[in-house]
Design an enzyme around this catalytic site. Structure first.
Site, short mmCIF file in Angstrom:
data_model
loop_
_atom_site.label_atom_id
_atom_site.label_comp_id
_atom_site.label_asym_id
_atom_site.label_seq_id
_atom_site.Cartn_x
_atom_site.Cartn_y
_atom_site.Cartn_z
N ASP A 216 0.83 -1.20 0.00
CA ASP A 216 0.00 0.00 0.00
C ASP A 216 0.87 1.25 0.00
O ASP A 216 1.43 1.64 1.03
CB ASP A 216 -0.92 -0.02 1.22
N ASP A 422 -1.86 4.98 -5.82
CA ASP A 422 -2.21 4.24 -4.60
C ASP A 422 -2.43 2.76 -4.89
O ASP A 422 -3.46 2.37 -5.44
CB ASP A 422 -3.48 4.84 -3.99
#
Length: 571
Positions: A216, A422
């Site tokens: 992440d 992201d």
């Protein structure tokens, strides 16, 4: 039968053979094994004489060849030297890549023996971690698709502290100061649909145990589910991490201060015995825990095992949809620019340069790799855009000056002028105005071949065709490429980030084609575009925190390649 018995026996030469197999040393399996075979017969003397004659002739020919070469013109001599140098460089590159592959095979054995090796003087050159597939063919409902973008929030410190098992031994950590700067590579597994994420495996604790972590780039803190005890945890892929009191980070620790500042807590707390945190994600799920310090185990390309002392979250209370994604994972690997992220910590230890990169394949089976350090960054073939520092210094985002669908320009939507990269989001998100314009353009251009199917709940918008759809390529002609222009307002000098249909469409189990771009009006208050996994596939994406830039280039994402400058170009 009788005729065979009466025939004179044939004389067969006696053969004696010896095969010697030398295994590689335990501490350096990348050297491979050596096999030597020796054969002796009654014709050995004749063969030896013949070999001596051949050897004499070969040596004579070699002396003649070298003599002829060095007595020839200088041009031919320089040509010979140039070819030799080129061949040497190619051999060095091939040998370096072979080491990486050997290490991957060695590490996949998952040896449970902890080796407190004193590493080579030169230190590791790269580390390889195996990754595992997560959900198989299981379909995830829309509400469980990943959308992280975590942020620390204010929490009220409680009087009680964690109850910890004192029976767990403290971790013996090696000093990483002896290691030189290098790169760390992680092979990856996962996919956008139906699994909804990409993840890696980290070996942590003492004795070391595997933990599956979602990669992440939008989250700061790396955390794993923790038995301290755990008040709300999913079953997970592996047993919960169990710390002891020696693992708990003190409130006075510098990284704790960073976390507390992000939470709005006071910098000083005389009664605090630990560093508490709470993270709230964009999908309204949350994770609460306490900072812990333990070893992460990495395997160098020479096969040696290294333990590095890092800080991560011991998460004992998870809430919301996060519990669904944790059914077969153990936590999150925070990769942002924050000081508490794992890449930043490895940089502060002098292990790597602060560069993060990933490459996710477009294949349905899902694979790729993640790396820290600059050794896997190509010197050419990359497009670069400046990295923004506002409104966040932790996210990887760049300035957008223009966006188009095919040849038609789309509105950016009010004051929106940035895009966030992201990997914690499965899909891509557009601000409301830009999303509405895109949907209108899709309806105009999809044609009569595609009809919207509201019964398909995989994503908000899906179309069915009059013919069976097996891949996006079957309907690609009905869609156009999206193009983001980063950096300069002049389109000639701006950097283009293109998203072809295969990087924003998916095929559902019903055989429909679905739009992997969602309404992001509630994500970051609708102030940014979010480029999720679906739009980052088929690209090598690099976040260069040293030079404050984001880069990308097309790649099949099958194997990581180390790029080293030539010896005579190094400073």
């Amino acid at each position: 039968m009788e005729s065979n018995e009466s025939s004179p026996p044939q004389q067969q030469p006696q053969v004696h053979s010896v095969v010697i197999i030398t295994l590689p040393p335990v501490d350096n399996p990348s050297k491979g094994k050596t096999i030597q075979a020796y054969t002796f017969t009654d014709e050995e003397d004749n063969n030896r004489n013949q070999n001596d004659n051949v050897s004499t002739q070969t040596q004579s020919q070699l002396r003649l060849s070298l003599s002829t070469l060095f007595n020839t013109t200088p041009r031919k001599l320089l040509t010979f030297l140039g070819i030799s140098l080129f061949a040497l460089i190619l051999y060095n590159y091939a040998f370096s890549y072979t080491i990486v592959q050997n290490t991957l095979r060695t590490n996949s054995n998952n040896d449970d023996n902890d080796n407190d090796n004193d590493n080579d003087d030169e230190g590791p050159t790269s580390f390889i971690f195996p990754l595992y597939h997560k959900f198989g063919i299981q379909e995830i409902p829309l509400k469980d698709f990943e959308l992280k973008l975590g942020r620390f929030i204010d929490i009220h410190l409680k009087e009680e502290t964690l109850v910890l098992d004192k029976k767990v031994n403290k971790v013996a950590l090696t000093d990483p100061a002896s290691f030189t700067s290098s790169s760390v590579a992680f092979p990856v597994r996962g996919n956008v649909y139906p699994d909804g994420l990409y993840f890696t495996v980290m070996q942590m604790g003492n004795p070391r145990k595997p933990y599956f972590l979602d990669i992440d780039t939008g989250s700061d803190l790396t955390w794993i589910q923790c038995d301290a005890p755990c008040s709300s945890c999913a079953k997970g892929a592996n047993p919960l991490y169990k710390p002891n009191r020696g693992n708990i980070v003190a409130f006075e620790d510098s990284l704790c201060n960073e976390v507390q500042k992000d939470q709005g807590e006071k910098e000083n707390c005389d009664t605090c015995q630990q560093c508490d945190y709470e993270i709230e994600y964009a999908d309204e799920s949350s994770s609460m825990g306490v900072l812990a310090r333990d070893s992460v185990h990495v395997t160098a390309t020479n096969g040696s095992l290294t333990k590095l002392n890092v800080i991560f979250g011991c998460a004992y209370d998870q809430q919301g949809s996060l519990l669904n994604t944790l059914t077969k994972t153990d936590g999150i690997l925070g990769l942002s620019r924050a000081k508490v992220s794992l890449p930043s910590q490895l940089t502060s230890l002098g292990i790597i340069k602060n560069v993060v990169g990933h490459c996710l394949t477009t294949e349905a089976t899902g694979s790729g790799y993640l790396f820290f350090g600059d050794e896997y960054v190509p010197q050419w073939g990359m497009a670069w855009a400046p990295m923004l520092n506002n409104p966040s210094k932790n996210l990887y985002h760049g300035k957008i000056v223009k966006m188009s669908y095919g040849s038609s320009q789309l509105s950016l939507g009010g004051q929106v002028n940035r895009a966030v990269f992201d990997t914690g989001s499965s899909y891509t998100y557009f601000p409301k105005e830009a999303y509405d314009e895109l949907i209108a353009s899709l309806k105009e251009n999809s044609g009569m071949e595609l009809i919207q199917d509201a019964s398909d709940s995989v994503l908000p918008i899906c179309w069915k065709a009059k013919f069976p759809i097996s891949s996006v390529l079957d309907v690609k002609q009905n869609f156009k490429t999206l193009t983001f222009h980063f950096g300069s307002k002049w389109w000639i000098t701006s950097t283009k980030f293109q998203i072809p249909p295969e990087r924003y469409l998916v095929i559902s189990k019903k055989g429909n084609v679905c739009l992997g771009i969602l309404d992001g009006s509630k994500v970051l208050d609708g102030s940014a575009f979010i480029l999720g996994d679906i739009s980052l596939r088929g690209l090598l994406v690099v976040y260069d925190n040293v030079n404050h830039r984001i880069g990308w280039g097309k790649s099949d994402c099958v194997k990581p390649n180390r790029f080293k400058s030539l010896p005579f170009l190094e400073g």
